[in-house]
Scaffold this motif. Structure first.
Motif, short mmCIF file in Angstrom:
data_model
loop_
_atom_site.label_atom_id
_atom_site.label_comp_id
_atom_site.label_asym_id
_atom_site.label_seq_id
_atom_site.Cartn_x
_atom_site.Cartn_y
_atom_site.Cartn_z
N GLN A 30 0.84 -1.19 0.00
CA GLN A 30 0.00 0.00 0.00
C GLN A 30 0.88 1.24 0.00
O GLN A 30 1.93 1.28 0.63
CB GLN A 30 -0.90 0.02 1.23
N GLY A 31 0.43 2.28 -0.70
CA GLY A 31 1.13 3.54 -0.70
C GLY A 31 0.83 4.34 0.56
O GLY A 31 -0.25 4.22 1.14
N PRO A 32 1.77 5.18 1.02
CA PRO A 32 1.55 5.95 2.24
C PRO A 32 0.47 7.01 2.14
O PRO A 32 -0.07 7.45 3.15
CB PRO A 32 2.93 6.57 2.51
N ARG A 33 0.11 7.42 0.93
CA ARG A 33 -0.87 8.50 0.76
C ARG A 33 -2.20 8.18 1.41
O ARG A 33 -2.85 9.06 1.99
CB ARG A 33 -1.06 8.80 -0.74
N THR A 34 -2.66 6.93 1.31
CA THR A 34 -4.01 6.58 1.78
C THR A 34 -4.02 5.67 3.01
O THR A 34 -5.08 5.23 3.43
CB THR A 34 -4.79 5.90 0.65
N ARG A 35 -2.87 5.40 3.57
CA ARG A 35 -2.84 4.48 4.70
C ARG A 35 -3.51 5.09 5.93
O ARG A 35 -3.66 6.31 6.05
CB ARG A 35 -1.41 4.09 5.03
N LEU A 36 -3.90 4.24 6.86
CA LEU A 36 -4.56 4.69 8.08
C LEU A 36 -3.52 5.20 9.07
O LEU A 36 -2.56 4.50 9.39
CB LEU A 36 -5.36 3.55 8.71
N THR A 37 -3.73 6.40 9.55
CA THR A 37 -2.85 6.99 10.54
C THR A 37 -3.62 7.18 11.84
O THR A 37 -4.83 6.92 11.91
CB THR A 37 -2.30 8.36 10.08
N GLU A 38 -2.96 7.67 12.86
CA GLU A 38 -3.63 7.90 14.13
C GLU A 38 -4.66 9.02 14.04
O GLU A 38 -5.48 9.18 14.94
CB GLU A 38 -2.59 8.20 15.22
N ASP A 39 -4.61 9.80 12.95
CA ASP A 39 -5.58 10.87 12.75
C ASP A 39 -6.79 10.45 11.91
O ASP A 39 -7.71 11.24 11.70
CB ASP A 39 -4.91 12.07 12.07
N THR A 40 -6.80 9.21 11.42
CA THR A 40 -7.89 8.75 10.55
C THR A 40 -9.22 8.73 11.29
O THR A 40 -9.31 8.23 12.41
CB THR A 40 -7.57 7.34 10.01
N VAL A 41 -10.24 9.28 10.62
CA VAL A 41 -11.60 9.32 11.18
C VAL A 41 -12.56 8.48 10.34
O VAL A 41 -13.42 7.79 10.89
CB VAL A 41 -12.10 10.78 11.26
N ASP A 42 -12.40 8.52 9.02
CA ASP A 42 -13.27 7.79 8.10
C ASP A 42 -12.41 6.84 7.27
O ASP A 42 -11.36 7.24 6.76
CB ASP A 42 -14.02 8.75 7.17
N ALA A 43 -12.86 5.62 7.11
CA ALA A 43 -12.03 4.63 6.42
C ALA A 43 -12.88 3.60 5.71
O ALA A 43 -14.06 3.40 6.03
CB ALA A 43 -11.10 3.92 7.41
N VAL A 44 -12.27 2.95 4.71
CA VAL A 44 -12.87 1.79 4.09
C VAL A 44 -11.90 0.63 4.26
O VAL A 44 -10.69 0.78 4.10
CB VAL A 44 -13.20 2.01 2.60
N PHE A 45 -12.44 -0.52 4.63
CA PHE A 45 -11.65 -1.73 4.83
C PHE A 45 -12.07 -2.73 3.76
O PHE A 45 -13.26 -2.93 3.52
CB PHE A 45 -11.88 -2.31 6.23
N LEU A 46 -11.09 -3.35 3.13
CA LEU A 46 -11.37 -4.23 2.01
C LEU A 46 -10.81 -5.62 2.28
O LEU A 46 -9.61 -5.77 2.52
CB LEU A 46 -10.75 -3.65 0.74
#
Length: 231
Positions: free
Chosen positions: A176-192
């Motif tokens: 996975q590229g770092p642009r879209t990875r989940l960080t500690e600031d992530t609020v909204d996400a999609v899991f596949l």
């Protein structure tokens, strides 16, 4: 508006047994790995050992199917393993599974326990829709090498996930590229969650349901939607 996910005809022809399940979550609360997420990873490793029964991860029928598909689009599966096989090998090694952050720990635990590739994308960093395609070869993939941001390009014919800005994950579910990875600031996400025959739709749905339940526990109050499996 819900994120649109599509699989190209070329990918469907390459892997007719491919099925994916998406879980969209809003209002998540992430943070550093903690005792709960660490315990999930330890339990996943225990379940993996029981599941394998002394076999190596690549001998599992589902992992063997992913190796065949990787070979079909030109990747070397013993060198660029799908994400589930790579995590499983780490789970069985002395160092064990890495602790990244709570959300990543949760989906990594599901991946290892069910031996299924699982990814997480920050919805606020996705541009437009997400598409699983065979690359032309000029698509940008922003990554980090030697501590500096750099742009790579997939091989022609390589299976990649991409959005309107470029590739988000190379070799299907390898990196996975770092642009879209989940960080500690992530609020909204999609899991596949991604499966191939011989994993059944029921087994895929069970993994998805467990992930949704775990997300609800680490982020009480989050709005979680489990989509129907699609091809």
């Amino acid at each position: 508006m819900a994120l649109t996910l599509t699989v190209s005809d070329e990918v469907s022809a390459l892997a007719p047994g491919f099925t994916h399940l998406a879980i969209e979550a809003h209002g998540l609360v992430n943070g550093p790995s903690d005792d709960h997420s660490s315990a999930l990873l330890d339990e996943a490793a225990r379940r993996l050992i029981e599941r394998l029964g002394g076999q190596a991860p690549h001998e599992d029928p589902h992992m063997a199917a992913w190796r065949e598909v990787y070979t079909a689009f030109g990747a070397k599966p013993s060198r660029t393993r799908n994400s589930a096989e790579a995590l499983a090998k780490r789970a069985l090694a002395d160092g064990g599974l890495p602790r990244i952050n709570r959300l990543v720990d949760v989906y990594n635990a599901i991946s290892v326990a069910h031996l299924i590739p699982v990814g997480g994308e920050d919805l606020d960093r996705i541009s437009g829709s997400m598409r699983l395609v065979r690359a032309v070869g000029d698509e940008p993939f922003t990554t980090v090498a030697a501590g500096a941001e750099t742009v790579e390009h997939p091989e022609p014919g390589e299976v990649v996930w991409c959005d309107d800005q470029g590739v988000t994950c190379r070799r299907w579910n390898w990196r996975q590229g770092p642009r879209t990875r989940l960080t500690e600031d992530t609020v909204d996400a999609v899991f596949l969650l991604e499966s191939l025959d011989p994993m059944t739709t029921a087994e895929l749905a069970a993994a998805g349901a467990e992930l949704a339940e775990s997300l609800a526990k680490v982020s009480p109050g989050a709005r979680i939607t489990v989509r129907e499996p699609g091809r």
